[in-house]
Design a protein around this motif. Structure first.
Motif, short mmCIF file in Angstrom:
data_model
loop_
_atom_site.label_atom_id
_atom_site.label_comp_id
_atom_site.label_asym_id
_atom_site.label_seq_id
_atom_site.Cartn_x
_atom_site.Cartn_y
_atom_site.Cartn_z
N THR A 17 0.27 -0.88 0.00
CA THR A 17 0.32 0.03 0.04
C THR A 17 0.57 1.25 0.21
N ILE B 52 -4.09 0.77 -3.28
CA ILE B 52 -2.63 -0.22 -3.84
C ILE B 52 -3.20 0.18 -5.36
N ALA C 92 -11.39 3.53 -0.11
CA ALA C 92 -11.29 1.89 -0.26
C ALA C 92 -10.95 1.05 0.54
N ILE D 75 -10.05 -2.34 2.70
CA ILE D 75 -9.18 -3.82 2.79
C ILE D 75 -10.06 -5.39 3.47
N MET E 99 -9.97 -5.65 -2.45
CA MET E 99 -10.33 -4.31 -2.56
C MET E 99 -11.72 -4.56 -2.71
#
Length: 204
Positions: free
Chosen positions: A5, A128, A163, A165, A178
């Protein structure tokens, strides 16, 4: 291991959910389970975002008869053909040495995430690296009771540019995933783990 990340922000605001619009179209779902965020969960569906129906595929044929070649499950040493229904699964721990694992044992080893998309943290939408992206699925609520929770999670990520995870089991394998908002819905993207991705420095 977790995919790479570019940052880590675990904060999220739950703001202004909008109405979920049901399309009424018949849809084939490949997975049913629950989306879980902390103590909140709701039933959801997954459907592949990419169709393979337009792909051109070829079959292997006998050059003399043009009959399609069949794949048979044959013991290479005895030549005996074994019905697929009678085949066993085995883990090769040394060359030619296997530990046999029954279906019952495999079922008993099912982990919790086999039916749960467990969201564990939130990151910036571009955190990501796309090199980790694998397959994409449309995530939709399963029933009217799920709509409100689904909308809250979707709109919160859309409003904050985040987003989610998490992890889920698909096709007997656990995947890092994701989850991102996409218009009136959400898209779940399976991710390659860090040890599956080759370092860019090896190539440029």
């Amino acid at each position: 291991s977790q995919p790479g990340t570019k940052g880590n922000d675990s904060s999220i605001l739950l703001l202004n959910p909008s109405d979920w619009e049901e399309s009424g179209m018949a849809t084939r779902y490949s997975w049913k389970g629950y989306l879980r965020l902390s103590l909140v969960s709701c039933p959801v569906h997954l459907a592949p975002a990419v169709s393979g129906s337009e792909r051109i595929s070829f079959h292997l044929l006998n050059p003399k008869t043009h009959n399609r070649i069949q794949t048979r499950t044959v013991d290479p040493e005895t030549g005996e053909e074994i019905p697929r229904s009678e085949l066993e699964r085995g883990y090769e721990y040394e060359k030619g040495q296997y530990v046999i694992v029954s279906k019952e044992e495999l079922d008993g080893l099912q982990i919790e995430s086999s039916k749960i998309i467990d969201l564990t943290r939130f990151v910036d939408r571009d955190a990501i690296d796309p090199v980790y992206y694998n397959d994409s699925y449309y995530l939709s609520p399963d029933g009217k009771m799920a709509n409100e929770t689904y909308r809250v999670v979707r709109d919160a990520m859309a409003d904050t540019g985040k987003a989610a995870i998490g992890r889920v089991v698909l096709s007997t394998r656990e995947h890092p995933v994701m989850l991102v908002p996409d218009g009136e819905g959400m898209v779940l993207i399976t991710l390659h783990s860090a040890n599956e991705v080759r370092p860019a420095a090896d190539y440029f």
